[in-house]
Each structure stands twice: as C-alpha cells, then as structure tokens.
Design a protein around this motif. Structure first.
Motif, PDB file in Angstrom:
ATOM      1  N   ILE A   1     -55.958 -31.581-107.551  1.00  0.00           N
ATOM      2  CA  ILE A   1     -56.809 -32.398-106.688  1.00  0.00           C
ATOM      3  C   ILE A   1     -57.537 -31.464-105.724  1.00  0.00           C
ATOM      4  N   ASP A   2     -58.824 -31.706-105.578  1.00  0.00           N
ATOM      5  CA  ASP A   2     -59.651 -30.969-104.626  1.00  0.00           C
ATOM      6  C   ASP A   2     -60.246 -32.009-103.685  1.00  0.00           C
ATOM      7  N   THR A   3     -59.919 -31.892-102.403  1.00  0.00           N
ATOM      8  CA  THR A   3     -60.347 -32.856-101.396  1.00  0.00           C
ATOM      9  C   THR A   3     -61.031 -32.113-100.252  1.00  0.00           C
ATOM     10  N   GLY A   4     -62.041 -32.723 -99.677  1.00  0.00           N
ATOM     11  CA  GLY A   4     -62.674 -32.080 -98.538  1.00  0.00           C
ATOM     12  C   GLY A   4     -63.967 -32.745 -98.126  1.00  0.00           C
ATOM     13  N   VAL A   5     -64.876 -31.904 -97.651  1.00  0.00           N
ATOM     14  CA  VAL A   5     -66.177 -32.364 -97.171  1.00  0.00           C
ATOM     15  C   VAL A   5     -67.248 -31.516 -97.853  1.00  0.00           C
ATOM     16  N   TYR A   6     -68.294 -32.187 -98.318  1.00  0.00           N
ATOM     17  CA  TYR A   6     -69.443 -31.477 -98.840  1.00  0.00           C
ATOM     18  C   TYR A   6     -70.704 -32.114 -98.304  1.00  0.00           C
ATOM     19  N   GLU A   7     -71.809 -31.408 -98.487  1.00  0.00           N
ATOM     20  CA  GLU A   7     -73.096 -31.984 -98.095  1.00  0.00           C
ATOM     21  C   GLU A   7     -74.102 -31.740 -99.204  1.00  0.00           C
ATOM     22  N   PHE A   8     -75.056 -32.643 -99.267  1.00  0.00           N
ATOM     23  CA  PHE A   8     -76.093 -32.552-100.284  1.00  0.00           C
ATOM     24  C   PHE A   8     -77.457 -32.449 -99.639  1.00  0.00           C
ATOM     25  N   ALA A   9     -78.215 -31.453-100.064  1.00  0.00           N
ATOM     26  CA  ALA A   9     -79.626 -31.371 -99.723  1.00  0.00           C
ATOM     27  C   ALA A   9     -80.338 -32.238-100.754  1.00  0.00           C
TER      28      ALA A   9
ATOM     29  N   PRO B   1     -80.414 -33.347-105.984  1.00  0.00           N
ATOM     30  CA  PRO B   1     -79.323 -32.961-105.084  1.00  0.00           C
ATOM     31  C   PRO B   1     -78.814 -31.553-105.335  1.00  0.00           C
ATOM     32  N   HIS B   2     -78.480 -30.894-104.257  1.00  0.00           N
ATOM     33  CA  HIS B   2     -77.797 -29.601-104.339  1.00  0.00           C
ATOM     34  C   HIS B   2     -76.629 -29.654-103.373  1.00  0.00           C
ATOM     35  N   GLY B   3     -75.406 -29.576-103.920  1.00  0.00           N
ATOM     36  CA  GLY B   3     -74.212 -29.706-103.108  1.00  0.00           C
ATOM     37  C   GLY B   3     -73.705 -28.380-102.569  1.00  0.00           C
ATOM     38  N   THR B   4     -73.133 -28.437-101.380  1.00  0.00           N
ATOM     39  CA  THR B   4     -72.481 -27.296-100.746  1.00  0.00           C
ATOM     40  C   THR B   4     -71.185 -27.787-100.125  1.00  0.00           C
ATOM     41  N   LYS B   5     -70.093 -27.100-100.434  1.00  0.00           N
ATOM     42  CA  LYS B   5     -68.827 -27.481 -99.828  1.00  0.00           C
ATOM     43  C   LYS B   5     -68.758 -26.951 -98.404  1.00  0.00           C
ATOM     44  N   VAL B   6     -68.261 -27.801 -97.504  1.00  0.00           N
ATOM     45  CA  VAL B   6     -68.076 -27.434 -96.112  1.00  0.00           C
ATOM     46  C   VAL B   6     -66.606 -27.105 -95.873  1.00  0.00           C
ATOM     47  N   GLU B   7     -65.726 -27.883 -96.482  1.00  0.00           N
ATOM     48  CA  GLU B   7     -64.286 -27.717 -96.319  1.00  0.00           C
ATOM     49  C   GLU B   7     -63.605 -28.195 -97.593  1.00  0.00           C
ATOM     50  N   SER B   8     -62.551 -27.495 -98.011  1.00  0.00           N
ATOM     51  CA  SER B   8     -61.871 -27.862 -99.244  1.00  0.00           C
ATOM     52  C   SER B   8     -60.371 -27.626 -99.124  1.00  0.00           C
ATOM     53  N   VAL B   9     -59.594 -28.590 -99.624  1.00  0.00           N
ATOM     54  CA  VAL B   9     -58.145 -28.469 -99.694  1.00  0.00           C
ATOM     55  C   VAL B   9     -57.758 -28.717-101.146  1.00  0.00           C
ATOM     56  N   VAL B  10     -57.108 -27.744-101.758  1.00  0.00           N
ATOM     57  CA  VAL B  10     -56.718 -27.848-103.169  1.00  0.00           C
ATOM     58  C   VAL B  10     -55.213 -28.079-103.250  1.00  0.00           C
ATOM     59  N   ASN B  11     -54.822 -29.085-104.028  1.00  0.00           N
ATOM     60  CA  ASN B  11     -53.423 -29.355-104.314  1.00  0.00           C
ATOM     61  C   ASN B  11     -53.219 -29.230-105.813  1.00  0.00           C
TER      62      ASN B  11
ATOM     63  N   VAL C   1     -77.149 -35.209 -96.709  1.00  0.00           N
ATOM     64  CA  VAL C   1     -76.093 -36.212 -96.623  1.00  0.00           C
ATOM     65  C   VAL C   1     -74.764 -35.478 -96.626  1.00  0.00           C
ATOM     66  N   LYS C   2     -73.953 -35.741 -95.604  1.00  0.00           N
ATOM     67  CA  LYS C   2     -72.617 -35.150 -95.510  1.00  0.00           C
ATOM     68  C   LYS C   2     -71.619 -36.213 -95.945  1.00  0.00           C
ATOM     69  N   ALA C   3     -70.655 -35.815 -96.794  1.00  0.00           N
ATOM     70  CA  ALA C   3     -69.716 -36.792 -97.339  1.00  0.00           C
ATOM     71  C   ALA C   3     -68.327 -36.198 -97.508  1.00  0.00           C
ATOM     72  N   ARG C   4     -67.341 -37.080 -97.493  1.00  0.00           N
ATOM     73  CA  ARG C   4     -65.969 -36.703 -97.851  1.00  0.00           C
ATOM     74  C   ARG C   4     -65.857 -36.856 -99.363  1.00  0.00           C
ATOM     75  N   TYR C   5     -65.009 -36.047 -99.976  1.00  0.00           N
ATOM     76  CA  TYR C   5     -64.853 -36.140-101.428  1.00  0.00           C
ATOM     77  C   TYR C   5     -63.402 -35.930-101.832  1.00  0.00           C
ATOM     78  N   THR C   6     -63.075 -36.459-102.983  1.00  0.00           N
ATOM     79  CA  THR C   6     -61.823 -36.163-103.671  1.00  0.00           C
ATOM     80  C   THR C   6     -62.124 -36.111-105.155  1.00  0.00           C
ATOM     81  N   TYR C   7     -61.772 -34.999-105.782  1.00  0.00           N
ATOM     82  CA  TYR C   7     -61.835 -34.862-107.242  1.00  0.00           C
ATOM     83  C   TYR C   7     -60.401 -34.717-107.735  1.00  0.00           C
ATOM     84  N   ALA C   8     -60.025 -35.518-108.706  1.00  0.00           N
ATOM     85  CA  ALA C   8     -58.766 -35.306-109.427  1.00  0.00           C
ATOM     86  C   ALA C   8     -59.163 -34.812-110.813  1.00  0.00           C
TER      87      ALA C   8
END
Length: 175
Positions: A126-134, A108-118, A146-153
């Motif tokens: 917290i970093d929340t958004g959308v990423y995709e994996f090749a 997998p190689h991830g790329t962020k599409v959208e990110s919101v940092v709190n 694969v496109k996915a929503r994510y949340t990292y705390a």
C-alpha cells in the motif's frame, strides 16, 4: 492454489484502515497470513520502498501518453477506483477507461508531496500520501493545480507484474 482473493481481502481491509487512520496504520495488520502466502516463495526478493514508489512513476508516465487504455492497463480487472474528480465509483475496466478519458483531457501531471509505503507481504503493498496534479483546462488552456490525498493498493500478479487493485484519491479538504 491462487491466493489472490485472500491477499485482496487483506489489501482492501488495510486500505480502509489506512484511509481512516490517516497514517496510524500498523504494519502488523495482515501479517497473520503472510507466512502461508509466501510459502514456496522464499527465493523471491522482497519488494523495496523504491520499487513501490516507482509504480507511481509508471502510472504517471501512462497519464502522459494521453491514452486512457494505457492507464487502465495498470489496474487489475476487478480493481476499484475512487477518483479525485468524479463522484462515480469505478469497479471495472470500462468505468476506469471512462474516467481517464475525461481526466486526461486536462493533461494531468502528478507529483508526490508525501508518501508512506506499507509492505504487507511479498505480493501486497500500500502506498498512501499526498500528491498534486498540474492541469491544463482543455477548453481555455488555463492552468491549475489540484492537491489530493491518495491510497494505492497494489497486488503482484502471478506473472510478476504489479497492478493496482484499489485506488482512492480525494481533494484535500482545505486548499
């Protein structure tokens, strides 16, 4: 006194709020105890959005090593992982390593599409958004995305290192 359990509670509550509210998360959630937690840390510089975004780059670089233990090293020992392509909740290092042993087979190689940092406080973000994996199928060599929503705390450890305490990732419901 170790304040990590209190920050963990705030991070988990905020993560749930972020996932449920999908972008309507208010920065004020968790601010109530921020002054008490940051007492004695006035000299510490606040974390920047760029630094938080860089934590994903570190995680993605660990994926590129192909070593599930290197990826698991970025998670706190009691972290929770709700992974993209597994129905099993991972709540310890062994479970996290097991997930990445399987996931990394697809290179997998991830790329962020959208990110919101709190930034909740100096030690919790917290970093929340959308990423995709090749991905590359390890059996056929076929490529997919694969496109996915994510949340990292993330929680800053006493040694200054940021670790993932909660990671949720789910495939987008529509293509």
């Amino acid at each position: 006194m170790d304040r990590r359990p209190a920050r963990r509670h705030i991070a988990v509550a905020a993560t749930v709020t972020a996932v449920l509210a999908a972008g309507t998360f208010a920065l004020g959630t968790g601010a109530a105890g921020a002054d008490a937690r940051s007492k004695g840390k006035e000299h510490a510089k606040p974390v920047t959005k760029a630094q938080v975004l860089g934590l994903f780059d570190d995680w993605n670089a660990a994926l590129q090593t192909g070593d599930p233990k290197k990826v698991a090293d970025l998670y706190a020992k009691d972290a929770v992982l709700l992974p993209t392509v597994s129905n099993q909740v991972r709540t310890d290092r062994a479970g996290i390593v097991d997930y990445f042993e399987h996931f990394l087979r697809n290179k997998p190689h991830g790329t962020k599409v959208e990110s919101v940092v709190n930034v909740l406080d100096r030690d919790t973000v917290i970093d929340t958004g959308v990423y995709e994996f090749a991905l590359t199928d390890h059996e056929t060599g076929g490529k997919s995305t694969v496109k996915a929503r994510y949340t990292y705390a993330y929680e800053k450890q006493p040694n200054g290192r940021w670790l993932i305490v909660n990671h949720h990732s789910s495939k987008m419901p529509q293509g």
